[in-house]
Design an enzyme around this catalytic site. Structure first.
Site, mmCIF file in Angstrom:
data_model
loop_
_atom_site.group_PDB
_atom_site.id
_atom_site.type_symbol
_atom_site.label_atom_id
_atom_site.label_comp_id
_atom_site.label_asym_id
_atom_site.label_seq_id
_atom_site.Cartn_x
_atom_site.Cartn_y
_atom_site.Cartn_z
ATOM 1 N N THR A 50 -44.447 -24.680 -26.139
ATOM 2 C CA THR A 50 -45.108 -23.588 -25.236
ATOM 3 C C THR A 50 -46.515 -23.220 -26.015
ATOM 4 O O THR A 50 -47.174 -22.336 -25.317
ATOM 5 C CB THR A 50 -43.985 -22.450 -25.270
ATOM 6 O OG1 THR A 50 -43.453 -22.286 -26.461
ATOM 7 C CG2 THR A 50 -42.837 -22.730 -24.048
ATOM 8 N N ARG A 53 -35.501 -12.799 -33.319
ATOM 9 C CA ARG A 53 -35.849 -11.606 -33.660
ATOM 10 C C ARG A 53 -35.250 -10.356 -33.079
ATOM 11 O O ARG A 53 -34.915 -9.431 -33.798
ATOM 12 C CB ARG A 53 -37.440 -11.210 -33.614
ATOM 13 C CG ARG A 53 -38.424 -11.928 -34.861
ATOM 14 C CD ARG A 53 -39.704 -12.113 -34.571
ATOM 15 N NE ARG A 53 -39.652 -12.997 -33.527
ATOM 16 C CZ ARG A 53 -41.101 -13.623 -32.912
ATOM 17 N NH1 ARG A 53 -41.935 -13.221 -33.852
ATOM 18 N NH2 ARG A 53 -41.208 -14.523 -32.118
ATOM 19 N N ASP A 72 -41.233 -39.772 -34.603
ATOM 20 C CA ASP A 72 -41.620 -40.968 -35.617
ATOM 21 C C ASP A 72 -41.089 -42.129 -34.878
ATOM 22 O O ASP A 72 -40.828 -42.173 -33.865
ATOM 23 C CB ASP A 72 -40.803 -40.744 -37.122
ATOM 24 C CG ASP A 72 -42.034 -41.166 -38.041
ATOM 25 O OD1 ASP A 72 -42.378 -42.439 -38.015
ATOM 26 O OD2 ASP A 72 -41.983 -40.615 -38.955
ATOM 27 N N LYS A 95 -36.993 -31.022 -34.442
ATOM 28 C CA LYS A 95 -38.379 -31.675 -33.901
ATOM 29 C C LYS A 95 -38.655 -32.834 -34.291
ATOM 30 O O LYS A 95 -39.891 -33.340 -34.500
ATOM 31 C CB LYS A 95 -39.297 -30.508 -33.482
ATOM 32 C CG LYS A 95 -39.031 -29.350 -32.981
ATOM 33 C CD LYS A 95 -40.221 -28.558 -32.200
ATOM 34 C CE LYS A 95 -39.552 -27.237 -31.602
ATOM 35 N NZ LYS A 95 -38.778 -26.337 -32.041
HETATM 36 O O1 C5P Z 1 -37.558 -14.373 -32.595
HETATM 37 P P1 C5P Z 1 -37.601 -15.310 -31.431
HETATM 38 O O2 C5P Z 1 -36.558 -14.870 -30.268
HETATM 39 O O3 C5P Z 1 -38.897 -15.285 -30.487
HETATM 40 O O4 C5P Z 1 -37.111 -16.560 -31.867
HETATM 41 C C1 C5P Z 1 -37.065 -17.706 -30.926
HETATM 42 C C2 C5P Z 1 -36.739 -18.779 -31.755
HETATM 43 O O5 C5P Z 1 -36.868 -19.872 -30.886
HETATM 44 C C3 C5P Z 1 -37.532 -19.375 -32.725
HETATM 45 O O6 C5P Z 1 -36.655 -19.932 -33.864
HETATM 46 C C4 C5P Z 1 -38.716 -20.022 -32.370
HETATM 47 O O7 C5P Z 1 -39.034 -20.988 -33.376
HETATM 48 C C5 C5P Z 1 -37.869 -20.884 -31.349
HETATM 49 N N1 C5P Z 1 -38.751 -21.538 -30.203
HETATM 50 C C6 C5P Z 1 -39.604 -20.649 -29.595
HETATM 51 N N2 C5P Z 1 -40.294 -21.223 -28.343
HETATM 52 C C7 C5P Z 1 -40.040 -22.412 -28.129
HETATM 53 C C8 C5P Z 1 -39.624 -23.396 -28.976
HETATM 54 C C9 C5P Z 1 -38.607 -22.795 -29.867
HETATM 55 O O8 C5P Z 1 -39.547 -19.386 -29.549
HETATM 56 N N3 C5P Z 1 -40.756 -22.998 -27.048
#
Ligand code: C5P
Length: 233
Positions: A115, A208, A64, A61
């Site tokens: 989000t 997860r 800069d 992400k």
């Molecule tokens: O554990 P989970 O499936 O919720 O993880 C989703 C991954 O996507 C994490 O690495 C999280 O940082 C990333 N992510 C997210 N929502 C976003 C952007 C990135 O959940 N809007």
């Protein structure tokens, strides 16, 4: 289908991350390294993954001045990663400079609106009234496209709209994926893998539901089956 499913390695160190890679097994060839793991281990963990034949989505992400981001993109390109993220809010010049610094093997993904920012949070950032966060995401997706980036990260709820703005060649990468009945954790608006692909996602990110499963290989296989429209049970 399996090559469009990216497992997030949200782990504090390389040993934990690589143990998950081993437990998921050969079916998964694409992993996301985020800020936590990269801050702990640096490029070494990326090399460990590419050395195992895995593709890497480096979720840095970046945001800069153009010269700094272009330099970072050039270094990331030399690591052999497939995707790297940057914030659209870095502005057109930053996006154009990043595109100019990326080797052909590296696809740059723009992050439109986090989000985690809701209406009032966005209003505090922009200094004006925001009635529709989706419209702001769409406006920023246009900037991402004009900056020459190859794709965007967005929620599955916005994938159709962002995909239309970005065009048919773009990569649309969506996190927040769950099997029906799974724990939602801290995600707000989750979708199943098949819903995300139907909405226009080209890739999904799953954290997860795989990492916390007793059997990560079986969890990955269930998500791939659900994505193919097979019975996920
Ligand atoms: O554990 P989970 O499936 O919720 O993880 C989703 C991954 O996507 C994490 O690495 C999280 O940082 C990333 N992510 C997210 N929502 C976003 C952007 C990135 O959940 N809007």
């Amino acid at each position: 289908m399996e090559d469009r499913i990216i497992v997030a390695l949200d782990a504090p160190d390389a040993a934990t991350a690589l143990s998950l890679v081993d437990r998921v097994g050969p079916a998964c060839g694409f992993y996301k390294v985020g800020l936590e793991l990269f801050a702990a281990e640096g490029p070494g963990v990326v090399e460990a993954l590419t050395g195992r034949g895995k593709r890497v989505f480096l979720d840095l992400k970046l945001h800069d001045i153009p010269n700094t981001v272009a330099g970072a993109v050039a270094r990331v390109g030399a690591l052999g990663v497939t995707f790297v993220t940057m914030h659209a809010m870095g502005g057109r010049e930053m996006l154009v400079a990043a595109s100019g610094a990326a080797p052909g093997s590296l696809t740059l993904l723009g992050v439109t609106v986090l989000t985690s920012l809701d209406g009032p949070g966005l209003e505090a950032v922009f200094g004006r009234r925001v009635d529709d966060a989706g419209a702001e995401a769409d406006r920023l997706a246009r900037l991402v496209r004009e900056g020459g980036l190859g794709g965007a990260v967005c929620s599955a709820a916005e994938a159709a709209r962002v995909g239309e703005t970005m065009g048919p060649e773009a990569c649309i990468v969506t996190p927040g994926i769950r099997l029906a009945g799974d724990a939602v954790h801290d995600q707000r608006r989750v979708r199943t893998a098949s819903q995300a692909f139907a909405a226009g996602a080209t890739h999904i990110v799953v954290g997860r539901p795989v990492a916390a499963a007793a059997d990560p290989a079986a969890a990955f296989a269930r998500i791939a089956a659900e994505a193919r429209g097979e019975d996920a049970a």
